[in-house]
Design a protein around this motif. Structure first.
Motif, PDB file in Angstrom:
ATOM      1  N   ARG A 103     -17.254  -5.734  -8.185  1.00 55.18           N
ATOM      2  CA  ARG A 103     -17.010  -4.273  -7.550  1.00 55.18           C
ATOM      3  C   ARG A 103     -16.348  -3.569  -8.401  1.00 55.18           C
ATOM      4  O   ARG A 103     -16.456  -2.287  -8.497  1.00 55.18           O
ATOM      5  N   PHE A 104     -15.340  -4.264  -9.205  1.00 52.07           N
ATOM      6  CA  PHE A 104     -14.521  -3.433 -10.021  1.00 52.07           C
ATOM      7  C   PHE A 104     -14.403  -4.285 -11.288  1.00 52.07           C
ATOM      8  O   PHE A 104     -14.343  -5.467 -11.251  1.00 52.07           O
ATOM      9  N   SER A 105     -14.024  -3.728 -12.488  1.00 57.39           N
ATOM     10  CA  SER A 105     -14.061  -4.234 -13.840  1.00 57.39           C
ATOM     11  C   SER A 105     -12.641  -5.062 -13.862  1.00 57.39           C
ATOM     12  O   SER A 105     -11.789  -4.730 -13.181  1.00 57.39           O
ATOM     13  N   ASN A 106     -12.716  -5.935 -14.927  1.00 53.53           N
ATOM     14  CA  ASN A 106     -11.490  -6.727 -15.142  1.00 53.53           C
ATOM     15  C   ASN A 106     -10.424  -5.953 -15.275  1.00 53.53           C
ATOM     16  O   ASN A 106      -9.062  -6.064 -14.776  1.00 53.53           O
ATOM     17  N   ASP A 107     -10.533  -4.772 -16.157  1.00 51.00           N
ATOM     18  CA  ASP A 107      -9.394  -4.083 -16.396  1.00 51.00           C
ATOM     19  C   ASP A 107      -9.006  -3.201 -15.428  1.00 51.00           C
ATOM     20  O   ASP A 107      -7.636  -2.950 -15.246  1.00 51.00           O
ATOM     21  N   ASP A 108      -9.875  -2.686 -14.346  1.00 51.24           N
ATOM     22  CA  ASP A 108      -9.518  -2.015 -13.335  1.00 51.24           C
ATOM     23  C   ASP A 108      -8.535  -2.692 -12.244  1.00 51.24           C
ATOM     24  O   ASP A 108      -7.670  -2.175 -11.947  1.00 51.24           O
ATOM     25  N   LEU A 109      -8.865  -3.840 -12.190  1.00 52.63           N
ATOM     26  CA  LEU A 109      -8.236  -4.810 -11.102  1.00 52.63           C
ATOM     27  C   LEU A 109      -7.084  -5.072 -11.795  1.00 52.63           C
ATOM     28  O   LEU A 109      -5.838  -5.305 -11.070  1.00 52.63           O
ATOM     29  N   ARG A 110      -6.750  -5.454 -13.161  1.00 52.31           N
ATOM     30  CA  ARG A 110      -5.725  -5.744 -13.757  1.00 52.31           C
ATOM     31  C   ARG A 110      -4.445  -4.539 -13.457  1.00 52.31           C
ATOM     32  O   ARG A 110      -3.465  -4.753 -13.242  1.00 52.31           O
ATOM     33  N   GLN A 111      -5.101  -3.411 -13.806  1.00 53.56           N
ATOM     34  CA  GLN A 111      -4.184  -2.277 -13.829  1.00 53.56           C
ATOM     35  C   GLN A 111      -3.753  -2.020 -12.232  1.00 53.56           C
ATOM     36  O   GLN A 111      -2.587  -1.652 -12.133  1.00 53.56           O
ATOM     37  N   ARG A 112      -4.838  -2.260 -11.230  1.00 51.99           N
ATOM     38  CA  ARG A 112      -4.113  -2.251  -9.937  1.00 51.99           C
ATOM     39  C   ARG A 112      -2.988  -3.210  -9.576  1.00 51.99           C
ATOM     40  O   ARG A 112      -1.973  -2.885  -8.914  1.00 51.99           O
ATOM     41  N   PHE A 113      -3.084  -4.350  -9.963  1.00 52.12           N
ATOM     42  CA  PHE A 113      -2.177  -5.244 -10.118  1.00 52.12           C
ATOM     43  C   PHE A 113      -0.791  -5.018 -10.556  1.00 52.12           C
ATOM     44  O   PHE A 113       0.141  -4.949  -9.803  1.00 52.12           O
ATOM     45  N   VAL A 114      -0.943  -4.273 -11.932  1.00 61.40           N
ATOM     46  CA  VAL A 114       0.477  -4.101 -12.344  1.00 61.40           C
ATOM     47  C   VAL A 114       0.977  -2.848 -11.968  1.00 61.40           C
ATOM     48  O   VAL A 114       2.132  -2.942 -11.436  1.00 61.40           O
ATOM     49  N   ASP A 115       0.106  -1.877 -11.374  1.00 64.48           N
ATOM     50  CA  ASP A 115       0.516  -0.664 -10.380  1.00 64.48           C
ATOM     51  C   ASP A 115       1.514  -1.165  -9.192  1.00 64.48           C
ATOM     52  O   ASP A 115       2.547  -0.644  -8.791  1.00 64.48           O
ATOM     53  N   MET A 116       0.904  -2.292  -8.739  1.00 67.37           N
ATOM     54  CA  MET A 116       1.520  -3.079  -7.478  1.00 67.37           C
ATOM     55  C   MET A 116       2.783  -3.792  -7.628  1.00 67.37           C
ATOM     56  O   MET A 116       3.672  -3.502  -6.927  1.00 67.37           O
ATOM     57  N   ILE A 117       2.906  -4.435  -8.876  1.00 70.77           N
ATOM     58  CA  ILE A 117       3.963  -5.357  -9.024  1.00 70.77           C
ATOM     59  C   ILE A 117       5.469  -4.597  -9.813  1.00 70.77           C
ATOM     60  O   ILE A 117       6.266  -5.200  -9.541  1.00 70.77           O
ATOM     61  N   VAL A 118       5.139  -3.474 -10.310  1.00 74.32           N
ATOM     62  CA  VAL A 118       6.245  -2.657 -10.930  1.00 74.32           C
ATOM     63  C   VAL A 118       7.265  -2.154  -9.818  1.00 74.32           C
ATOM     64  O   VAL A 118       8.430  -2.654  -9.857  1.00 74.32           O
ATOM     65  N   PRO A 119       6.753  -1.487  -8.688  1.00 73.05           N
ATOM     66  CA  PRO A 119       7.672  -1.283  -7.686  1.00 73.05           C
ATOM     67  C   PRO A 119       8.402  -2.660  -6.952  1.00 73.05           C
ATOM     68  O   PRO A 119       9.605  -2.718  -6.705  1.00 73.05           O
ATOM     69  N   GLN A 120       7.576  -3.479  -6.817  1.00 76.86           N
ATOM     70  CA  GLN A 120       8.101  -4.793  -6.013  1.00 76.86           C
ATOM     71  C   GLN A 120       9.136  -5.730  -7.180  1.00 76.86           C
ATOM     72  O   GLN A 120      10.234  -6.116  -6.609  1.00 76.86           O
ATOM     73  N   ALA A 121       8.880  -5.460  -8.456  1.00 79.89           N
ATOM     74  CA  ALA A 121       9.943  -6.177  -9.245  1.00 79.89           C
ATOM     75  C   ALA A 121      11.202  -5.106  -9.211  1.00 79.89           C
ATOM     76  O   ALA A 121      12.299  -5.937  -9.301  1.00 79.89           O
ATOM     77  N   GLY A 133      -1.488   8.559 -13.957  1.00 79.15           N
ATOM     78  CA  GLY A 133      -0.776   8.000 -12.657  1.00 79.15           C
ATOM     79  C   GLY A 133      -0.976   6.583 -12.496  1.00 79.15           C
ATOM     80  O   GLY A 133      -0.770   5.860 -11.404  1.00 79.15           O
ATOM     81  N   HIS A 134      -0.827   5.733 -13.630  1.00 79.07           N
ATOM     82  CA  HIS A 134      -0.692   4.434 -13.916  1.00 79.07           C
ATOM     83  C   HIS A 134       0.360   3.996 -14.807  1.00 79.07           C
ATOM     84  O   HIS A 134       0.762   4.425 -15.671  1.00 79.07           O
ATOM     85  N   TRP A 135       0.675   2.449 -14.488  1.00 83.58           N
ATOM     86  CA  TRP A 135       1.561   2.062 -15.517  1.00 83.58           C
ATOM     87  C   TRP A 135       0.800   1.426 -16.572  1.00 83.58           C
ATOM     88  O   TRP A 135       0.005   0.645 -16.387  1.00 83.58           O
ATOM     89  N   ASN A 136       1.282   1.925 -17.860  1.00 87.70           N
ATOM     90  CA  ASN A 136       0.623   1.326 -19.052  1.00 87.70           C
ATOM     91  C   ASN A 136       1.551   0.132 -19.501  1.00 87.70           C
ATOM     92  O   ASN A 136       2.739  -0.084 -18.955  1.00 87.70           O
ATOM     93  N   TYR A 137       0.712  -1.007 -20.019  1.00 85.97           N
ATOM     94  CA  TYR A 137       1.416  -2.205 -20.090  1.00 85.97           C
ATOM     95  C   TYR A 137       1.008  -2.648 -21.540  1.00 85.97           C
ATOM     96  O   TYR A 137       0.010  -2.089 -21.902  1.00 85.97           O
TER      97      TYR A 137
END
Ligand code: 3HC
Length: 310
Positions: free
Chosen positions: A217-235, A254-258
């Motif tokens: 449903r979403f591309s590899n990079d889209d899901l990767r970006q969603r994951f990075v946006d999720m873990i930065v505040p958790q870290a 509005g995303h975290w560049n990695y």
């Protein structure tokens, strides 16, 4: 080609409906589902090994009980997914054979070793966190048995992610040595976890077709970006830093560049040259061979029962 079947299939996909085992489907659709679902099942089963390594050495009875429950869950996830793959015509034996002869793929992440207890936290927080990002959209995959297996799996996955986060939080708030152990573990698991989502979109040969068939449903990079946006505040809550000097908030997007990921390492791991590929396959093969007597006994018992009834 069955023109009527193809037309019905195209209608189902266009209406974003579910394709069920008895429905006509293009051979290529069947093949890519067998490919993805069997690899997903293998990932769950192999994924039991890195954590199984710590069940006898968990630091407390509570941690041991939680880890055992999680590893048992992974076994169940593998069984649901093998059963979903079998509805497409491949047998359990054939899939098991492909795994133990080393020809089957499974998630790259499980070819990394788990030298410290903190790795149980990183696996729960990062690997299961990534798995959740990747698996929630799969609950809406067009193939019914796969989507339904995913719904069940995702419910258990969130417990896996939370218990991993909690392990790291306890370590991070513990002694200086415990915090250092948690940080060293996150340093090792961060980049491999980002690579779990697959190669970059411009190097992903299956994505276009999988998305056209409402499998992906979403591309590899889209899901990767969603994951990075999720873990930065958790870290930040964990008081741990993510080992990526290029991590930076992008006001525009509005995303975290990695930072760049090491795709040579990824390709090497897929080629079987990761830290633990040979160990993981050998362990799975040994378990299969040692378990042969159980399968034979069960088959003999089933035959006896059948003869009695006949
Ligand atoms: N590990 C191993 N192989 C990978 C990979 C990874 N992390 N990422 C991609 N690949 C392989 C693909 O399988 C494909 O090879 P193949 O054609 O021989 O199968 C090749 O690299 C090119 O990748 P593509 O992006 O073109 O392939 P896909 O469209 O299949 O996308 C995927 C890859 C995103 C992993 C997709 O297959 C998928 O969503 N699979 C189901 C989810 C899954 O397997 N997740 C594993 C998470 S671990 C887990 O679930 C256990 C959890 O409980 C901890």
């Amino acid at each position: 080609v069955d023109a009527a079947g193809q037309a019905r299939f195209d209608e189902l996909i266009a209406a974003d409906s579910r394709v069920e085992p008895a429905d006509w489907m293009p051979e290529a659709y069947r093949r890519t589902l067998i490919r993805q679902i069997s690899q997903h099942a293998h990932s769950e089963i192999i994924g039991m090994q890195p954590e199984g390594n710590w069940i006898t050495r968990a630091p407390s009875l509570k941690r041991k009980a939680i880890l055992m429950a999680k590893v048992q869950d992974e076994a169940g996830h593998g069984l649901y997914l093998y059963a979903a793959a079998q509805t497409l015509g491949i047998t359990r034996d054939r899939m098991t054979q492909q795994l133990i002869d080393g020809s089957a793929k499974y998630s790259s992440i499980f070819n990394y070793l788990t030298p410290t207890w903190a790795d149980m936290g990183s696996i729960g927080w990062l690997v299961d966190g990534a798995a959740i990002c990747n698996q929630v959209p799969l609950c809406r995959a067009s193939y019914g048995p796969y989507a339904r297996a995913m719904i069940r799996i995702c419910k258990e996955e969130s417990f896996h992610q939370r218990q991993g986060f909690e392990i790291l939080l306890a370590l991070s708030r513990g002694t200086a040595e415990q915090k250092a152990m948690a940080q060293e573990s996150v340093n090792r698991w961060y980049a491999p976890a980002l690579m779990m989502f697959g190669p970059p979109d411009d190097a992903s040969p299956n994505s276009a077709q999988s998305m056209a068939w409402n499998i992906k449903r979403f591309s590899n990079d889209d899901l990767r970006q969603r994951f990075v946006d999720m873990i930065v505040p958790q870290a930040e809550i964990l008081g741990l830093t993510l080992p990526d000097p290029d991590l930076r908030w992008d006001e525009e997007t509005g995303h975290w560049n990695y930072g760049d990921l090491d795709w040579d390492e990824f390709r090497e791991v897929l080629r079987g040259n990761g830290q633990a590929n040979a160990l993981r396959v050998a362990t799975r093969r040994a378990a299969h061979e040692e378990g042969a007597w159980v399968r034979e006994a069960a088959a003999a018992y089933a035959d006896k029962r059948k003869r009695k009834v006949a």
